[in-house]
Design an enzyme around this catalytic site. Structure first.
Site, PDB file in Angstrom:
ATOM      1  N   ALA A 141      -1.651  -3.692   3.067  1.00  0.00           N
ATOM      2  CA  ALA A 141      -2.087  -3.736   1.666  1.00  0.00           C
ATOM      3  C   ALA A 141      -1.835  -2.350   1.085  1.00  0.00           C
ATOM      4  O   ALA A 141      -1.812  -1.360   1.826  1.00  0.00           O
ATOM      5  CB  ALA A 141      -3.568  -4.072   1.615  1.00  0.00           C
TER       6      ALA A 141
ATOM      7  N   GLY B 187      -2.265  -5.674   6.434  1.00  0.00           N
ATOM      8  CA  GLY B 187      -1.962  -6.864   5.619  1.00  0.00           C
ATOM      9  C   GLY B 187      -0.565  -7.407   5.883  1.00  0.00           C
ATOM     10  O   GLY B 187      -0.313  -8.600   5.697  1.00  0.00           O
TER      11      GLY B 187
ATOM     12  N   GLU C 192      -0.813  -9.522   8.748  1.00  0.00           N
ATOM     13  CA  GLU C 192      -1.522 -10.744   8.327  1.00  0.00           C
ATOM     14  C   GLU C 192      -0.587 -11.704   7.580  1.00  0.00           C
ATOM     15  O   GLU C 192      -0.712 -12.922   7.709  1.00  0.00           O
ATOM     16  CB  GLU C 192      -2.737 -10.367   7.485  1.00  0.00           C
ATOM     17  CG  GLU C 192      -3.815  -9.682   8.355  1.00  0.00           C
ATOM     18  CD  GLU C 192      -4.961  -9.135   7.541  1.00  0.00           C
ATOM     19  OE1 GLU C 192      -4.754  -8.142   6.806  1.00  0.00           O
ATOM     20  OE2 GLU C 192      -6.063  -9.684   7.619  1.00  0.00           O
TER      21      GLU C 192
ATOM     22  N   GLU D 100      -6.404  -0.827  10.124  1.00  0.00           N
ATOM     23  CA  GLU D 100      -7.500  -0.757   9.145  1.00  0.00           C
ATOM     24  C   GLU D 100      -8.679   0.069   9.647  1.00  0.00           C
ATOM     25  O   GLU D 100      -9.385   0.693   8.863  1.00  0.00           O
ATOM     26  CB  GLU D 100      -7.992  -2.177   8.793  1.00  0.00           C
ATOM     27  CG  GLU D 100      -7.013  -3.004   7.987  1.00  0.00           C
ATOM     28  CD  GLU D 100      -6.075  -3.836   8.844  1.00  0.00           C
ATOM     29  OE1 GLU D 100      -5.890  -3.516  10.043  1.00  0.00           O
ATOM     30  OE2 GLU D 100      -5.532  -4.816   8.307  1.00  0.00           O
TER      31      GLU D 100
HETATM   32  N1  COA Z   1      -0.010   1.481   1.037  1.00  0.00           N
HETATM   33  C1  COA Z   1       0.564   2.262   0.121  1.00  0.00           C
HETATM   34  N2  COA Z   1       1.627   3.039   0.359  1.00  0.00           N
HETATM   35  C2  COA Z   1       2.151   3.004   1.590  1.00  0.00           C
HETATM   36  C3  COA Z   1       1.615   2.208   2.611  1.00  0.00           C
HETATM   37  C4  COA Z   1       0.484   1.407   2.291  1.00  0.00           C
HETATM   38  N3  COA Z   1      -0.068   0.589   3.184  1.00  0.00           N
HETATM   39  N4  COA Z   1       2.340   2.393   3.734  1.00  0.00           N
HETATM   40  C5  COA Z   1       3.289   3.288   3.423  1.00  0.00           C
HETATM   41  N5  COA Z   1       3.193   3.655   2.124  1.00  0.00           N
HETATM   42  C6  COA Z   1       4.047   4.575   1.387  1.00  0.00           C
HETATM   43  C7  COA Z   1       3.746   6.039   1.724  1.00  0.00           C
HETATM   44  O1  COA Z   1       2.659   6.508   0.965  1.00  0.00           O
HETATM   45  C8  COA Z   1       5.061   6.678   1.348  1.00  0.00           C
HETATM   46  O2  COA Z   1       5.123   6.799  -0.058  1.00  0.00           O
HETATM   47  P1  COA Z   1       5.790   8.135  -0.723  1.00  0.00           P
HETATM   48  O3  COA Z   1       7.122   8.307  -0.025  1.00  0.00           O
HETATM   49  O4  COA Z   1       5.887   7.808  -2.158  1.00  0.00           O
HETATM   50  O5  COA Z   1       4.847   9.247  -0.394  1.00  0.00           O
HETATM   51  C9  COA Z   1       6.096   5.628   1.744  1.00  0.00           C
HETATM   52  O6  COA Z   1       5.387   4.392   1.787  1.00  0.00           O
HETATM   53  C10 COA Z   1       6.727   5.884   3.097  1.00  0.00           C
HETATM   54  O7  COA Z   1       5.692   5.977   4.057  1.00  0.00           O
HETATM   55  P2  COA Z   1       5.477   7.266   4.980  1.00  0.00           P
HETATM   56  O8  COA Z   1       4.048   7.288   5.396  1.00  0.00           O
HETATM   57  O9  COA Z   1       6.002   8.489   4.318  1.00  0.00           O
HETATM   58  O10 COA Z   1       6.423   6.893   6.198  1.00  0.00           O
HETATM   59  P3  COA Z   1       6.292   7.399   7.694  1.00  0.00           P
HETATM   60  O11 COA Z   1       7.577   7.064   8.355  1.00  0.00           O
HETATM   61  O12 COA Z   1       5.857   8.822   7.746  1.00  0.00           O
HETATM   62  O13 COA Z   1       5.084   6.529   8.316  1.00  0.00           O
HETATM   63  C11 COA Z   1       3.805   4.514   8.630  1.00  0.00           C
HETATM   64  C12 COA Z   1       5.199   5.123   8.378  1.00  0.00           C
HETATM   65  C13 COA Z   1       3.954   3.003   8.572  1.00  0.00           C
HETATM   66  C14 COA Z   1       3.344   4.915  10.021  1.00  0.00           C
HETATM   67  C15 COA Z   1       2.813   5.021   7.549  1.00  0.00           C
HETATM   68  O14 COA Z   1       3.396   4.803   6.276  1.00  0.00           O
HETATM   69  C16 COA Z   1       1.482   4.318   7.569  1.00  0.00           C
HETATM   70  O15 COA Z   1       0.661   4.591   8.434  1.00  0.00           O
HETATM   71  N6  COA Z   1       1.234   3.440   6.559  1.00  0.00           N
HETATM   72  C17 COA Z   1      -0.054   2.834   6.361  1.00  0.00           C
HETATM   73  C18 COA Z   1      -0.294   1.744   7.360  1.00  0.00           C
HETATM   74  C19 COA Z   1      -1.686   1.145   7.174  1.00  0.00           C
HETATM   75  O16 COA Z   1      -2.693   1.776   7.398  1.00  0.00           O
HETATM   76  N7  COA Z   1      -1.683  -0.133   6.781  1.00  0.00           N
HETATM   77  C20 COA Z   1      -2.908  -0.878   6.646  1.00  0.00           C
HETATM   78  C21 COA Z   1      -3.345  -0.920   5.250  1.00  0.00           C
HETATM   79  S1  COA Z   1      -4.739  -1.972   5.084  1.00  0.00           S
END
Ligand code: COA
Length: 280
Positions: free
Chosen positions: A88, A131, A134, A154
């Site tokens: 999400a 999400g 999910e 989460e």
């Molecule tokens: N919501 C909003 N934005 C998200 C996102 C999310 N769930 N997951 C990734 N993004 C965005 C980042 O903020 C970033 O945006 P920006 O480039 O404008 O700053 C872009 O997507 C790329 O992600 P980034 O974190 O820079 O990539 P990474 O290779 O360093 O890491 C992940 C990849 C997947 C490990 C990391 O993005 C992450 O942990 N995401 C969240 C996962 C999460 O907690 N999901 C559950 C949500 S309920």
């Protein structure tokens, strides 16, 4: 047949070669690659519209859900990673309270996808987190590239899965493994996901689309009515006890004996012909 189109959710209708009656597979792409296809309000509202459309179009016999591939980055910027959906959109959580979230998460798009009567496949290439996992679990079948990663992070936000993940993961993985994922928030590899039954198949990234479409087309070539009855009947195994479920199956099985497609299928087998389904 014109599918609804949205900037954040594109739909392609791909003809099924084995059928000459206009049967299509709908390939649905969640399209926010710069945010790793995170589910914001625009995506979920477009997804609900997609479900209503796919349900109403007879020619759509199978739905494949995927995430957009990374874009070519601007000069000097890094390529973003491959993602199915990285969860999400966390920016929408900041400052949100229970009332807002209850409104957003009740009768949501993921539940709509889960409840669609037609077969669905998640085609996963990259991160399927929170999400995003999910969404994948709301599809009937999951096919992943070997570079995919799965997780329920989460817990690191002080949360638990909210799109049915706590329930659907238990039914897919069993209680212990599902709790381990939710407690730790750690990611697992595609091979591990396959080993524990989270995904049906793991394939090389460059074969993913072909392998997924082959399965989607194979499924789409069956009787749509029989597929619907199969899904409805097998879904009851998740909600009913064994005795009740076997009774549900007996009724559904007998009901199929009154359909045109049963006669067509049986005659085609006996005459060594291809079944030309009426989908009734
Ligand atoms: N919501 C909003 N934005 C998200 C996102 C999310 N769930 N997951 C990734 N993004 C965005 C980042 O903020 C970033 O945006 P920006 O480039 O404008 O700053 C872009 O997507 C790329 O992600 P980034 O974190 O820079 O990539 P990474 O290779 O360093 O890491 C992940 C990849 C997947 C490990 C990391 O993005 C992450 O942990 N995401 C969240 C996962 C999460 O907690 N999901 C559950 C949500 S309920």
């Amino acid at each position: 047949m014109t599918p609804p189109q949205d900037e954040v959710l594109t739909i392609e209708t791909l003809p099924v070669e084995a059928c000459d009656d206009g049967t299509v597979v709908a390939l649905v792409t969640i399209n926010r690659p710069n945010k790793l296809n995170a589910l914001n309000a625009n995506v979920t509202s477009a997804m609900k519209a997609m479900v209503a459309w796919a349900e109403s179009e007879d020619a759509v016999r199978c739905i494949v859900v995927t995430g957009a591939q990374p874009l070519i980055p601007e000069e000097g910027k890094r390529v973003k990673p491959n993602a199915f959906v990285a969860g999400a959109d966390i920016t929408e959580f900041l400052g949100a309270g229970s009332e807002e979230i209850t409104f957003k998460f009740t009768d949501n798009a993921i539940e709509a996808l889960w409840n669609i009567s037609k077969p669905t496949i998640a085609m996963v290439d990259g991160f399927a987190l929170g999400g995003g996992l999910e969404v994948a679990c709301s599809c009937d079948i999951r096919i992943a590239s070997s570079r995919s990663k799965f997780g329920t992070p989460e817990i690191n936000l002080g949360l638990i899965p909210g799109y049915g993940g706590t329930q659907r993961l238990v039914s897919l993985l069993g209680y212990g493994k599902a709790l381990e994922m939710v407690y730790t928030g750690e990611m697992i590899t595609a091979d591990e996901a396959h080993r524990i039954g989270l995904v049906n198949h793991v394939v090389d990234a460059d074969e993913l689309k072909q392998r997924t479409m082959d399965m989607a087309c194979l499924i789409a070539s069956k009787s749509s009515n029989t597929l619907r009855v199969a899904k409805e009947t097998m879904r009851s195994a998740l909600d009913e006890g064994l005795t009740e479920g076997v009774a549900t199956e007996a009724k559904a099985f007998a009901g199929l004996f009154d359909t045109e497609d049963k006669e067509i299928g049986v005659k085609a087998f006996l005459n060594r012909e291809k079944a030309e389904w009426k989908h009734k």
